[in-house]
Design a protein around this motif. Structure first.
Motif, PDB file in Angstrom:
ATOM      1  N   THR A  27      54.619 128.401  75.050  1.00  0.00           N
ATOM      2  CA  THR A  27      55.551 127.493  74.390  1.00  0.00           C
ATOM      3  C   THR A  27      56.963 128.067  74.427  1.00  0.00           C
ATOM      4  O   THR A  27      57.928 127.334  74.498  1.00  0.00           O
ATOM      5  CB  THR A  27      55.159 127.288  72.915  1.00  0.00           C
ATOM      6  OG1 THR A  27      54.961 128.558  72.331  1.00  0.00           O
ATOM      7  CG2 THR A  27      53.919 126.454  72.796  1.00  0.00           C
ATOM      8  N   VAL A 131      60.618 117.225  75.846  1.00  0.00           N
ATOM      9  CA  VAL A 131      59.407 116.789  76.536  1.00  0.00           C
ATOM     10  C   VAL A 131      59.801 115.993  77.774  1.00  0.00           C
ATOM     11  O   VAL A 131      59.226 116.151  78.853  1.00  0.00           O
ATOM     12  CB  VAL A 131      58.512 115.923  75.617  1.00  0.00           C
ATOM     13  CG1 VAL A 131      57.174 115.633  76.280  1.00  0.00           C
ATOM     14  CG2 VAL A 131      58.281 116.626  74.295  1.00  0.00           C
ATOM     15  N   ASN A 145      52.956 122.122  75.168  1.00  0.00           N
ATOM     16  CA  ASN A 145      53.309 121.612  73.853  1.00  0.00           C
ATOM     17  C   ASN A 145      54.642 122.208  73.393  1.00  0.00           C
ATOM     18  O   ASN A 145      54.955 123.346  73.686  1.00  0.00           O
ATOM     19  CB  ASN A 145      52.189 122.036  72.891  1.00  0.00           C
ATOM     20  CG  ASN A 145      52.425 121.497  71.517  1.00  0.00           C
ATOM     21  OD1 ASN A 145      52.979 120.429  71.366  1.00  0.00           O
ATOM     22  ND2 ASN A 145      51.999 122.236  70.515  1.00  0.00           N
ATOM     23  N   SER A 147      56.555 123.611  70.373  1.00  0.00           N
ATOM     24  CA  SER A 147      56.176 124.050  69.029  1.00  0.00           C
ATOM     25  C   SER A 147      57.068 123.400  67.986  1.00  0.00           C
ATOM     26  O   SER A 147      58.236 123.147  68.223  1.00  0.00           O
ATOM     27  CB  SER A 147      56.301 125.558  68.949  1.00  0.00           C
ATOM     28  OG  SER A 147      57.225 125.909  67.984  1.00  0.00           O
ATOM     29  N   THR A 150      54.338 119.317  67.486  1.00  0.00           N
ATOM     30  CA  THR A 150      53.040 119.078  68.129  1.00  0.00           C
ATOM     31  C   THR A 150      52.667 117.595  68.161  1.00  0.00           C
ATOM     32  O   THR A 150      52.311 117.056  69.197  1.00  0.00           O
ATOM     33  CB  THR A 150      51.946 119.845  67.379  1.00  0.00           C
ATOM     34  OG1 THR A 150      52.429 121.146  67.128  1.00  0.00           O
ATOM     35  CG2 THR A 150      50.679 119.918  68.186  1.00  0.00           C
ATOM     36  N   TYR A 151      52.808 116.941  67.016  1.00  0.00           N
ATOM     37  CA  TYR A 151      52.400 115.545  66.916  1.00  0.00           C
ATOM     38  C   TYR A 151      53.200 114.679  67.880  1.00  0.00           C
ATOM     39  O   TYR A 151      52.655 113.890  68.640  1.00  0.00           O
ATOM     40  CB  TYR A 151      52.584 115.040  65.485  1.00  0.00           C
ATOM     41  CG  TYR A 151      51.496 115.464  64.570  1.00  0.00           C
ATOM     42  CD1 TYR A 151      50.410 114.625  64.333  1.00  0.00           C
ATOM     43  CD2 TYR A 151      51.519 116.699  63.951  1.00  0.00           C
ATOM     44  CE1 TYR A 151      49.385 115.021  63.481  1.00  0.00           C
ATOM     45  CE2 TYR A 151      50.510 117.099  63.121  1.00  0.00           C
ATOM     46  CZ  TYR A 151      49.438 116.264  62.876  1.00  0.00           C
ATOM     47  OH  TYR A 151      48.440 116.647  62.052  1.00  0.00           O
ATOM     48  N   THR A 153      54.954 115.570  70.496  1.00  0.00           N
ATOM     49  CA  THR A 153      54.696 115.908  71.895  1.00  0.00           C
ATOM     50  C   THR A 153      53.415 115.253  72.381  1.00  0.00           C
ATOM     51  O   THR A 153      53.404 114.577  73.416  1.00  0.00           O
ATOM     52  CB  THR A 153      54.552 117.434  72.047  1.00  0.00           C
ATOM     53  OG1 THR A 153      55.614 118.068  71.366  1.00  0.00           O
ATOM     54  CG2 THR A 153      54.581 117.836  73.511  1.00  0.00           C
ATOM     55  N   GLN A 154      52.342 115.444  71.610  1.00  0.00           N
ATOM     56  CA  GLN A 154      51.041 114.968  72.069  1.00  0.00           C
ATOM     57  C   GLN A 154      51.022 113.451  72.164  1.00  0.00           C
ATOM     58  O   GLN A 154      50.513 112.889  73.136  1.00  0.00           O
ATOM     59  CB  GLN A 154      49.961 115.455  71.109  1.00  0.00           C
ATOM     60  CG  GLN A 154      50.079 116.945  70.853  1.00  0.00           C
ATOM     61  CD  GLN A 154      48.865 117.710  71.239  1.00  0.00           C
ATOM     62  OE1 GLN A 154      47.780 117.322  70.901  1.00  0.00           O
ATOM     63  NE2 GLN A 154      49.051 118.806  71.961  1.00  0.00           N
TER      64      GLN A 154
END
Lengths: 171, 477
Positions: A27, A131, A145, A147, A150-151, A153-154
């Motif tokens: 990361t 991203v 990902n 840091s 996380t939410y 990015t995913q």
């Protein structure tokens, strides 16, 4: 504490921290402002056949993508803007659009990002551009990902993948 | 007739063998205790290291790439380390048997107290740094950011309340040391720390991404909290209640030992199963009107003989004054036994016991419980007058029984001299070394008022005794 035990406790603690560092180093590399580093470090897009003959990977991520590709497009995804699916997260919904041109991902447009609260908005605003530049470099939704986001990015990548699937883009 | 000659030498060798065996046994037990202690200490260091590792594994290092994120990064780290140490504090106060057997419950509490201020500073740093760090990220000043957190963000309002509670807990604990507060008030406020921990818990899982759903770290962090709170529940609530019910202690007699000093003897079921030793203490609660809401720690004043437990108390506080009115038959509930002011902390065969005033009573009990060969122990008693040398007759009888030397120093301290000796002993040139010539290779057990005890410890260290030889139980009046 006896000297020997203190030594072991110190070494052990250092080892634990080192393992954590090692686990997080990916990361760290991907978060470097210039994403050149990540191309070697974390991009794990196995096949980059489309970029093999056009070495102009977009480094200027903030402006509009130059899209100066002269490579002949034999077959592959049709040019256009594809909607990704709406992904729900605890911090709000996420949806992106993928812009495909000349067989490459030239842009990712965020239609909606996590906005459950002000901190989520702050995070999205910080994370989304990162991203996006990762994706444009890697030409795939398989990127590391970010840091602290996380939410976002995913969900972003999940929505993007569905857009790429809709476009028939295989990277 | 010649055959009788070798006999004494055989007996002598056997005696010597037994003596060295005992020495080896004591050393072995001491080494095992040291090892246990090192292991427990290592666990504490590891717990901090693991939290830092989790932070790094989650990509925490990225906060330190740009200047504007550094504040946030440090803010998160202080929060993580602060809550990890707060859990360590809980565990230290939980009366977990292995901790008591290794360090002694009083030492564990001393470390607990030492951690209080640093933990508060870490949590406050966490709060302020994130107000600043997130403020920068959102273009708000820290105060506006704090208001935004409280108003708009999940679980943050209760987290701020938790910080307020934590401040109250630490401040009252610092003040009570200066004896400006009643114990009861401090105790009630101290219970708020559980509230602080529980109120601060949700935001750790919802605000940060580190312990987000679906992460290993989330399970680890939850396990830590569950473990700490469970150990408190088990060792401070369930076990004491179960033990009190099982042993069904009742006051059997109350005897006046001296003006203002009473011995309370209690009998019950299966007293042997408690495995109590002279020198240990219990926290007692007497179920009599005006007494039942108050629990007090008192040391045993006699070796538990399997049928009864005895404490000897001076009416220092209002709690102990009421003991005089205790009726035989009164129910007693308790927590304990605690402490390693016993053979458990021995490092060698010989021992010196020094007690002053009401501090003589645990000394008398540990002398009775201790494994000692003849001539291995020296007992030194102090009192400002003859009446203050409590339980002196009993102690004398024990010294006769165990062939221990006994020195009694009576009288006030000399004026203007910082010494633990009586004026008379001081003018005669007495010292720890003249009173107990074997002291340098003995364990030293001291019990008395804190300032007096500190002076004995000071003299012992000047003689070259190591920390591990000195076992002090301090009384606070």
């Amino acid at each position: 504490m006896r000297a020997r035990s203190a030594f072991f406790a110190g070494m052990g603690s250092a080892a634990i921290i080192a393992i954590g560092w090692q686990a997080g180093v990916g990361t760290l590399v991907s978060a470097l402002p210039e994403s050149q580093a990540s191309a070697s470090g974390t991009s794990n897009s196995a096949s980059s056949a489309t970029t093999s003959n056009s070495s102009t990977s977009t480094t200027d991520t903030s402006a509009a993508a130059p899209a100066a590709t002269t490579a002949p497009v034999a077959s592959g995804p049709a040019d256009g803007t594809y909607d990704g699916s709406v992904v729900n997260t605890r911090f709000g919904t996420v949806q992106v659009q993928a812009v495909i041109s000349g067989g490459k991902i030239t842009d990712v447009i965020a239609v909606k990002l996590t906005d459950a609260d002000r901190k989520s908005i702050a995070i999205s605003q910080q994370v989304a551009p990162m991203v996006r530049s990762e994706v444009l470099t890697a030409q795939s939704a398989h990127v590391a990902n970010i840091s602290g986001g996380t939410y976002t990015t995913q969900a972003y990548l999940q929505s993007l993948q569905s857009a790429l699937d809709a476009a028939g883009f295989t990277g | 007739m010649t055959s009788t000659a070798p006999l004494p030498t055989k007996a002598a060798t056997r005696r010597n063998n037994v003596a060295t065996q005992r020495e080896t046994q004591i050393k072995k037990r001491y080494t095992a205790r040291l090892r246990r202690g090192d292991l427990l200490e290592t666990i504490v260091y590891f717990s901090v290291a693991i939290v830092l590792a989790l932070f790094l594994a989650d990509g925490g290092a990225t906060y330190f790439l740009s200047l504007k994120d550094v504040t946030t990064g440090i803010g998160i780290v202080t929060g993580l380390v602060g809550s990890d140490l707060m859990l360590i504090m809980l565990i230290l106060a939980a009366r977990i048997p292995v901790i008591d057997r290794t360090f002694g419950h009083d030492k564990a509490l001393a470390v607990h107290r030492k951690l209080g201020k640093p933990v508060l500073y870490l949590i406050l740093a966490h709060m302020f740094l994130l107000m600043v760090g997130y403020g920068i990220a959102q273009g708000l000043n820290p105060i506006a950011e704090a208001i935004d957190m409280i108003v708009n963000q999940q679980d943050m309002s209760i987290a701020f309340i938790a910080t307020g509670l934590l401040i109250a807990v630490v401040v009252t604990s610092l003040v009570i040391v200066r004896r400006k507060l009643s114990y009861e008030f401090w105790y009630i406020v101290h219970l708020l720390s559980y509230g602080a921990i529980l109120l601060a818990l949700p935001h750790q899982f919802t605000q940060g991404m580190m312990f987000a759903e679906g992460t290993w770290a989330r399970w680890y962090w939850m396990a830590l909290y569950v473990g700490a709170l469970a150990s408190i529940t088990i060792f401070r609530v369930i076990i004491p209640v179960a033990s009190s019910l099982r042993h069904d202690l009742r006051v059997s007699s109350v005897d006046i030992e001296a003006p203002g000093v009473v011995s309370v003897t209690m009998t019950g079921r299966d007293i042997n199963a408690l495995r109590a030793q002279g020198g240990q203490f219990f926290t007692w609660r007497f179920w009599a009107p005006n007494m039942w809401w108050d629990a007090h720690p008192y040391s045993l004043s006699a070796h538990p003989d399997g049928r009864s437990l005895r404490i000897t108390v001076r009416d220092l506080g209002k709690g102990s004054a009421r003991l005089l009115s205790l009726k035989p038959g009164t129910r007693v509930s308790f927590e304990g036994p605690y402490g390693i002011f016993t053979d458990a902390s021995r490092t060698t065969k010989k021992a010196v016991f020094v007690g002053a005033g009401i501090g003589i009573t645990p000394i008398r009990a540990i002398l009775e419980s201790s494994d000692l060969d003849p001539l291995e122990a020296t007992v030194i008693l102090r009192g400002s007058d003859a009446q203050d040398v409590y339980l002196w007759q009993e102690t004398y009888d024990l010294c006769v029984e165990k062939s221990a030397s006994l020195r009694v120093l009576v009288g006030h301290r000399p004026k203007g001299v910082n010494t633990w000796l009586s004026a008379e002993a001081y003018s005669k040139g007495e010292s720890l070394l003249t009173l107990a010539p074997q002291i340098k290779n003995s364990d030293l057990y001291i019990c008395g008022p804190t300032p007096w005890t500190d002076l004995v410890v000071r003299d012992a260290k000047r003689l070259g005794l190591h920390d591990h030889q000195i076992h002090a139980e301090r009384f606070d009046f």
